[in-house]
Design an enzyme around this catalytic site. Structure first.
Site, PDB file in Angstrom:
ATOM      1  N   GLU A 186     -15.795  30.577  42.879  1.00 52.83           N
ATOM      2  CA  GLU A 186     -14.833  31.086  43.858  1.00 52.83           C
ATOM      3  C   GLU A 186     -14.603  30.109  45.014  1.00 52.83           C
ATOM      4  OE1 GLU A 186     -16.408  34.973  44.858  1.00 52.83           O
ATOM      5  OE2 GLU A 186     -15.373  35.879  43.153  1.00 52.83           O
TER       6      GLU A 186
ATOM      7  N   TYR B 102      -8.583  42.062  34.293  1.00 52.42           N
ATOM      8  CA  TYR B 102      -8.722  43.398  34.878  1.00 52.42           C
ATOM      9  C   TYR B 102      -7.546  44.285  34.511  1.00 52.42           C
ATOM     10  CZ  TYR B 102     -12.329  41.171  37.763  1.00 52.42           C
ATOM     11  OH  TYR B 102     -13.428  40.496  38.208  1.00 52.42           O
TER      12      TYR B 102
END
Length: 142
Positions: free
Chosen positions: A9, A114
């Site tokens: 990230e 997702y």
């Protein structure tokens, strides 16, 4: 693996957690979080760290996924999907009103994943955060 998530990230500059901190959060006198692990070939290959929050609108607790990580060598084997499904089942079992998490806006592979699992990425919400010196200052404001 948590450092691996911070690296992925691009947030290693924020990663200050120590092993003792994690141990206390998971196994201390007042645990703050829980964790599921995914195994592959007899080794831990991923994890999902989560905790409960509360929705006043729903009048029920929710399940908040803080971290979902699968080791790069094990991605594409369904481990992330299994972790999400296990958490969804846990949320249903615990009568949670919702199951939610955050995703970085540049992480399109995660967003696509997702959404393929039925999650909705909410466009109108922003995370609000106060940490470090700003948190200390806010606590002292008259």
């Amino acid at each position: 693996m948590m450092r691996g998530l911070a690296e992925y990230e691009h947030l290693t500059h924020l990663f200050i957690a120590r092993e003792e901190d994690l141990h206390d959060a998971l196994f201390g006198p007042r645990p703050a979080a829980e964790c599921l692990v995914a195994e592959a070939a007899g080794t831990v290959a991923g994890y999902a760290l989560f905790f409960h929050n509360y929705s006043t609108f729903l009048g029920r607790k929710g399940l908040y996924l803080e971290d979902l990580y699968v080791h790069p060598d094990r991605r594409g084997q369904g481990l992330g999907k299994r972790l999400l499904k296990a958490l969804a089942a846990l949320a249903v079992e615990r009568r949670c009103g919702r199951f939610e998490w955050s995703v970085l806006d540049w992480n399109q592979p995660a967003i696509d994943f997702y959404q393929s699992m039925g999650a909705e990425v909410l466009p109108d919400w922003r995370i609000v955060r106060v940490t470090g010196a700003a948190l200390e200052g806010l606590a002292r404001k008259p």
